[in-house]
Structure formats: structure tokens, C-alpha cells
Design a protein around this motif. Sequence first.
Motif, mmCIF file in Angstrom:
data_model
loop_
_atom_site.group_PDB
_atom_site.id
_atom_site.type_symbol
_atom_site.label_atom_id
_atom_site.label_comp_id
_atom_site.label_asym_id
_atom_site.label_seq_id
_atom_site.Cartn_x
_atom_site.Cartn_y
_atom_site.Cartn_z
ATOM 1 N N LEU A 14 0.813 -1.213 0.000
ATOM 2 C CA LEU A 14 0.000 0.000 0.000
ATOM 3 C C LEU A 14 0.851 1.270 0.000
ATOM 4 N N TYR A 15 1.813 1.360 0.882
ATOM 5 C CA TYR A 15 2.615 2.572 0.997
ATOM 6 C C TYR A 15 3.374 2.890 -0.286
ATOM 7 N N PRO A 16 4.051 1.910 -0.902
ATOM 8 C CA PRO A 16 4.727 2.203 -2.180
ATOM 9 C C PRO A 16 3.765 2.653 -3.285
ATOM 10 N N VAL A 17 2.551 2.037 -3.314
ATOM 11 C CA VAL A 17 1.559 2.413 -4.343
ATOM 12 C C VAL A 17 1.138 3.877 -4.168
ATOM 13 N N SER A 23 3.559 10.650 -6.932
ATOM 14 C CA SER A 23 4.620 11.082 -7.848
ATOM 15 C C SER A 23 4.058 11.378 -9.235
ATOM 16 N N ILE A 24 3.182 10.477 -9.729
ATOM 17 C CA ILE A 24 2.572 10.697 -11.060
ATOM 18 C C ILE A 24 1.667 11.923 -11.031
ATOM 19 N N TYR A 67 11.746 -0.473 -6.618
ATOM 20 C CA TYR A 67 10.661 -0.780 -5.688
ATOM 21 C C TYR A 67 11.189 -1.054 -4.272
ATOM 22 N N ALA A 68 12.319 -1.768 -4.183
ATOM 23 C CA ALA A 68 12.876 -2.095 -2.865
ATOM 24 C C ALA A 68 13.277 -0.825 -2.118
ATOM 25 N N GLU A 69 13.857 0.119 -2.830
ATOM 26 C CA GLU A 69 14.247 1.371 -2.182
ATOM 27 C C GLU A 69 13.022 2.159 -1.718
ATOM 28 N N ILE A 70 11.965 2.101 -2.506
ATOM 29 C CA ILE A 70 10.731 2.787 -2.119
ATOM 30 C C ILE A 70 10.134 2.137 -0.868
ATOM 31 N N GLN A 71 10.207 0.802 -0.802
ATOM 32 C CA GLN A 71 9.719 0.097 0.391
ATOM 33 C C GLN A 71 10.479 0.541 1.629
ATOM 34 N N ILE A 84 -2.635 11.646 4.866
ATOM 35 C CA ILE A 84 -2.086 12.895 4.332
ATOM 36 C C ILE A 84 -1.720 12.724 2.854
ATOM 37 N N GLY A 85 -1.171 11.530 2.529
ATOM 38 C CA GLY A 85 -0.808 11.257 1.137
ATOM 39 C C GLY A 85 -2.025 11.270 0.215
ATOM 40 N N PHE A 86 -3.144 10.638 0.663
ATOM 41 C CA PHE A 86 -4.374 10.626 -0.131
ATOM 42 C C PHE A 86 -4.931 12.037 -0.303
ATOM 43 N N ILE A 87 -4.913 12.811 0.775
ATOM 44 C CA ILE A 87 -5.398 14.194 0.683
ATOM 45 C C ILE A 87 -4.548 15.000 -0.294
ATOM 46 N N GLY A 88 -3.224 14.808 -0.202
ATOM 47 C CA GLY A 88 -2.333 15.493 -1.125
ATOM 48 C C GLY A 88 -2.590 15.097 -2.566
#
Length: 326
Positions: A14-17, A23-24, A67-71, A84-88
Motif C-alpha cells: 500500500l505505501y509504495p503504491v 509522484s505521477i 521498488y525495494a528502495e521505495i519500500q 495525508i498522502g491521499f489528501i495530497g
Amino acid sequence: MNSELGQLMNQALLYPVVFIAVSIALFSLIGVFIYYRILAKWIPEKLASMIWFIGAVFILIKCTDNYAEIQNMTKSWTVANIIIGFIGLIVLISISVVLIPKKKRSKGKKSVNNSSSSNNTQRPRMAQNRSDDEILHSSFDRLSGAEFERLLALYFRDQGYKVHEVGVGGKDGGVDLVIIDQRGEKTAVQAKCYAEHNNVGVQIVRELVGAKRNHDCILSLLITTSDLTDPAKKEAEQFKVDYWHGALVEQKLKAWGKWQPTNKKQKAQPVKQIAREEIQSAQAQASSSKETICSCGAPMVMRKGREGKQFFGCSTFPKCRHTKSV
């Protein structure tokens, strides 16, 4: 145990997604701002959409490779961070939509209020489905916007151009006619049938510059029955937009020979002159019936009643209403 498993799932998926989506969205926001504020004049919208798609795919591929670094980066995130991420993400998408010009979001639709304005729009249609012959005998102030476009189409065809009337129905997107010369060179034409005091603004010039590429045109021509504002003229010179103003348009159409307006407004007859003619008419009638005098001393004139029966009436009517049978 279940709580720990859920936390691991969040960190692994979930967090990486959420990070990738934000980012997109951020990339889209920057792209929309740069395009509609700077590049819209030179790059067609379809090409810009393709560039955005390629950029979004590139970001997705790069995030997948790392992906591993993002994790590892999102391990310390909490539920509050996700909210906060969803609101952003929602805010970024909303800003992107707001930055898109209103005309792009409602393409093809026309405002009723704008249609009823006499100063900022083209003249209303005087008659529906008028023939070419009627248009050729109508002055500019008797032509609607669509009829003016039709008049120009007739003119350019007689000059040897192939003409495509792309602005039929008002959905022109900044171009009314596409004319093609004998060499195959295309010119985008925007026509504005405006009143003499209503000059064409700089926004019309910018729309034509951006829209001509959508019709694969190299040249552009703005034709108006009025004139351009000073900023519009500077914009036209900067982007090499040729333009014909009212006097030049009238000169070219008259030299063509087929445009012969005959319905120009006649000047109203002065009230004093009308009154003088009525008095003279009454005096002439009175002179033909000198033998009949009213009781008030004024001459009587021949009149007709509602049933067509003739009678003598006082020439000073309605001051004196005395009558006498014939």
C-alpha cells in the motif's frame, strides 16, 4: 499477529503504491501548468497528452525498478501519513483540473449569456437558412457570424481556393475556414463579424495560433468587419498572423463584384417634413372644395367613413369634428 501481518502488507504494497500515485500526480500537475501557461501556443493538445503518457509510464517503470528502495523509504510511514498522502493526491488532481482552461473542459458548448451579448459576440442571425443570393445582397450589419463565414467561403472559392467550412455550427475551435491554394498550402481562417466599435482582442489571435496546427495549417488569417486592438495587432505580428480589417474586407469583396449589399438602412424622414407634407395635402384637398365651408369658418374636405360612404369633414379635425353629408 494479524496486526503485524497487516502492517507488513501496508509497508510492502500500500505505501509504495501511494508514493507512486503521488509522484505521477505531481508530475501531471507540473506538466499541466507548463503546457497551458507556456506551451499551448506551439504544441497541439494531442501531442502534449502523448508526452504526458510517456512521462507517466517512465515514472512507473523507474519506480518498479527501484521498488525495494521505495519500500525502505516508506517503512516509517504511519496511517496518518497515508491519509495525508491521499489528501495530497486529491489536492494535486483538483489543482490540475482547475489549471485546464474552461474552454478545453467544455469544448463545443456555448454560453447562452455570451450569445445574447451585443458587444462581445458576433451579430445574431437575421434570418434562418438564407440563400447565397440573399447573403450576397446583405451588408455586414445584416449578416450573422455563420453567414459572414459563408460569404467568405464563396469569395475564396472564386479566388481559386479549395474551401473547407470547419466552423459550421459554432464548434470551430478557433478556425472557421481552411483554404487550400493551388500549391496545396493550407491557411486557417478565423472570421469575426463584429460591429465597428467592437475590436477583436488578443485572445482571439492566440486561439487561432494554437488551433491552426490542429488542422495541419501552415498559415493563418484573421478576418474581421471591425479591427484589432493594439495588443492583438502586436500578437498577430509576433506570430505572423495575417489579418484583414473592416475597410480592407469591404474593399476586397466589392472588387470581387458578386457582393452587392442593397439593404442598407435608410435614414428616417424628419418629423417636421412629414408634418409639412400632411399640411400641404390638407390644403390641396381644401382648395378642391372651396365651395364647402365649415361652421367654424375653415374649409371642409372630402372623407370616407368606415362603410366607405363619403362625407365632408372639417380640415382642422380633430380640433373641429363638424361633418356634412355629400
